[in-house]
Design an enzyme around this catalytic site. Structure first.
Site, PDB file in Angstrom:
ATOM      1  N   ASP A 128       0.867  -1.447   0.239  1.00  8.65           N
ATOM      2  CA  ASP A 128       0.291  -0.374  -0.066  1.00  8.65           C
ATOM      3  C   ASP A 128       0.825   1.613  -0.035  1.00  8.65           C
ATOM      4  O   ASP A 128       0.723   2.118  -0.181  1.00  8.65           O
ATOM      5  CB  ASP A 128      -1.124   0.276   1.032  1.00  8.65           C
ATOM      6  CG  ASP A 128      -0.394  -0.471   2.212  1.00  8.65           C
ATOM      7  OD1 ASP A 128       0.751   0.142   2.511  1.00  8.65           O
ATOM      8  OD2 ASP A 128      -1.206   0.278   3.264  1.00  8.65           O
ATOM      9  N   SER A 129       2.558   1.869  -0.031  1.00 10.00           N
ATOM     10  CA  SER A 129       3.119   2.543   0.147  1.00 10.00           C
ATOM     11  C   SER A 129       3.013   3.079  -1.669  1.00 10.00           C
ATOM     12  O   SER A 129       3.441   3.753  -1.704  1.00 10.00           O
ATOM     13  CB  SER A 129       4.485   2.042  -0.318  1.00 10.00           C
ATOM     14  OG  SER A 129       4.641   0.727  -0.424  1.00 10.00           O
ATOM     15  N   ASP A 164      -1.559  -6.407  -0.601  1.00  7.62           N
ATOM     16  CA  ASP A 164      -1.512  -5.496   1.067  1.00  7.62           C
ATOM     17  C   ASP A 164      -2.674  -4.667   0.911  1.00  7.62           C
ATOM     18  O   ASP A 164      -3.065  -4.628   0.358  1.00  7.62           O
ATOM     19  CB  ASP A 164      -0.403  -4.430   0.980  1.00  7.62           C
ATOM     20  CG  ASP A 164      -0.016  -4.321   1.888  1.00  7.62           C
ATOM     21  OD1 ASP A 164      -0.948  -4.680   3.441  1.00  7.62           O
ATOM     22  OD2 ASP A 164       0.849  -2.985   1.886  1.00  7.62           O
ATOM     23  N   LYS A 169      -1.746  -9.088   3.048  1.00  2.00           N
ATOM     24  CA  LYS A 169      -0.636  -8.969   4.005  1.00  2.00           C
ATOM     25  C   LYS A 169      -1.459  -8.001   5.080  1.00  2.00           C
ATOM     26  O   LYS A 169      -2.219  -7.197   4.181  1.00  2.00           O
ATOM     27  CB  LYS A 169       0.837  -7.720   3.862  1.00  2.00           C
ATOM     28  CG  LYS A 169       1.232  -7.887   5.023  1.00  2.00           C
ATOM     29  CD  LYS A 169       2.909  -7.091   4.880  1.00  2.00           C
ATOM     30  CE  LYS A 169       2.682  -5.698   4.290  1.00  2.00           C
ATOM     31  NZ  LYS A 169       2.105  -4.687   5.179  1.00  2.00           N
ATOM     32  N   GLU A 199      -1.736  -5.426   8.737  1.00  2.00           N
ATOM     33  CA  GLU A 199      -1.201  -4.565   9.710  1.00  2.00           C
ATOM     34  C   GLU A 199      -1.761  -5.855  11.090  1.00  2.00           C
ATOM     35  O   GLU A 199      -3.312  -4.949  11.440  1.00  2.00           O
ATOM     36  CB  GLU A 199      -1.060  -3.194   9.324  1.00  2.00           C
ATOM     37  CG  GLU A 199      -0.242  -3.097   8.985  1.00  2.00           C
ATOM     38  CD  GLU A 199       0.168  -1.611   8.098  1.00  2.00           C
ATOM     39  OE1 GLU A 199      -0.525  -1.274   8.635  1.00  2.00           O
ATOM     40  OE2 GLU A 199       0.678  -1.296   6.803  1.00  2.00           O
ATOM     41  N   GLU A 215       8.472  -4.049  11.057  1.00  2.00           N
ATOM     42  CA  GLU A 215       9.182  -2.913  10.544  1.00  2.00           C
ATOM     43  C   GLU A 215       9.551  -2.037  11.428  1.00  2.00           C
ATOM     44  O   GLU A 215       8.977  -1.447  12.640  1.00  2.00           O
ATOM     45  CB  GLU A 215       8.002  -1.992   9.115  1.00  2.00           C
ATOM     46  CG  GLU A 215       8.222  -0.731   9.181  1.00  2.00           C
ATOM     47  CD  GLU A 215       7.352  -0.047   8.078  1.00  2.00           C
ATOM     48  OE1 GLU A 215       6.528  -1.414   6.868  1.00  2.00           O
ATOM     49  OE2 GLU A 215       7.288   0.919   7.591  1.00  2.00           O
TER      50      GLU A 215
HETATM   51  O1  KIV Z   1       3.806  -0.732   1.724  1.00  3.65           O
HETATM   52  C1  KIV Z   1       4.729  -1.606   1.711  1.00  3.65           C
HETATM   53  O2  KIV Z   1       5.318  -1.087   1.109  1.00  3.65           O
HETATM   54  C2  KIV Z   1       4.975  -2.262   2.363  1.00  3.65           C
HETATM   55  C3  KIV Z   1       6.895  -2.216   2.739  1.00  3.65           C
HETATM   56  C4  KIV Z   1       7.236  -1.441   3.551  1.00  3.65           C
HETATM   57  C5  KIV Z   1       6.879  -3.956   4.307  1.00  3.65           C
HETATM   58  O3  KIV Z   1       3.845  -2.845   3.934  1.00  3.65           O
END
Ligand code: KIV
Length: 298
Positions: free
Chosen positions: A47-48, A86, A115, A117, A184
């Site tokens: 989600d980055s 994510d 993924k 959180e 992280e």
């Molecule tokens: O969104 C992302 O890129 C992440 C990584 C930094 C682990 O969650």
């Protein structure tokens, strides 16, 4: 030996054999293809992308639809790496049924796992996903979707209580069925303890050298995204500078008229050229254009 399709099970086996796991984010077809051809174990459609692709200030702004759009593009470029989608803010913590449905959308888009959180507090969500046959990767420490709760992108796990909580969160995520856990921005000593305490791989980002694997945001490690540089980040190339140079050279050549030269242009068939040139010099072009328009559109 040919590189074979990566699976969650093989990642766990890599930990058992003491082999490091290499993972990177990707958000589009072209980057994902290069990353996959580089034999990277796991690609996270992170989600980055909210920041590095879409220009938002945090990860909170990206939507499910946007994540799915990018996951589809990544999946088209990947043959070997395990693809993890994510789950964005609001897609899994509001309602467990939504969590399963949204995770399923990632799988339909080409991801092989998702993924999420959070630690012990999200175990019911992890459990529901696992029961729906969806592979889950955990993520603890600095979880960017909680950036406002943390008061910024601050290192986590720096007190005795916080360190103990992280170890217990990791244990619980493992027991709930996570096949790997992202750590992280936590002190390396805490990451080392967590890594020893679980049998599934830990994937560090800002968590020191003792994790079972590492992950970086591709735009960060290549020096393309430069709005923010955390202490852990190393640039493994200066692609941003290369892009700047290339765009500048293109601008310069177009402005000077040196690009395109004839080496980069298409030839008209030689035998027909004279007839086009004769027509061009004798025809009433405005009248012919009007006639062509009338013929097409009445
Ligand atoms: O969104 C992302 O890129 C992440 C990584 C930094 C682990 O969650």
């Amino acid at each position: 030996m040919a590189f074979q399709k990566m699976t969650a099970k093989k990642l766990v086996e890599k930990k058992q054999k003491g082999q490091k796991i290499v993972t990177i984010t990707s958000y589009d077809y072209a980057f994902a293809k290069i990353v996959d051809e580089s034999k990277i174990d796991l690609i996270l459609v992170g989600d980055s992308l909210s920041m590095v692709m879409l220009g938002h200030k945090t990860t909170l702004a990206v939507t499910m639809d946007e994540m799915i759009h990018h996951t589809r593009a990544v999946a088209r470029g990947v043959n070997n790496a395990l693809i993890v989608g994510d789950m964005p803010f609001l897609s899994y913590k509001v309602d467990i049924k939504d969590a399963v449905y949204n995770a399923g959308r990632f799988i339909q888009a080409g991801a092989e796992a998702v993924k999420v959180e959070g630690g012990t507090e999200i175990l019911p969500i992890v459990d529901a996903l696992v029961r729906a046959d969806i592979q889950v990767m955990g993520h603890i420490g600095l979880t960017p979707q909680a950036v406002y709760k943390f008061g910024g992108n601050l290192v986590q796990g720096k007190t005795v209580e916080a360190a103990k909580k992280l170890v217990l969160d990791a244990k619980n995520l493992e027991k709930a069925g996570c096949f790997a856990i992202v750590l992280e921005s936590i002190p390396w000593q805490v990451a080392k303890l967590i890594t020893r305490s679980v049998s599934v791989p830990t994937i560090g980002i800002g968590a020191g050298p003792h994790c079972d694997g590492q992950i970086l945001v591709i735009h960060d490690m290549l020096g393309i995204y430069t709005d923010f540089k955390p202490k852990f980040l190393k640039h493994f190339g200066n692609v941003g500078e290369e892009i700047r140079k290339a765009v500048g050279a293109y601008k310069d050549e177009v402005e000077r008229g040196t690009y395109p030269d004839l080496e980069h242009a298409y030839e008209f068939p030689k035998g027909d050229l004279e007839s086009v040139e004769t027509w061009f010099s004798s025809a009433d072009l405005d009248a012919e254009a009007e006639r062509a328009k009338a013929k097409k559109h009445g």
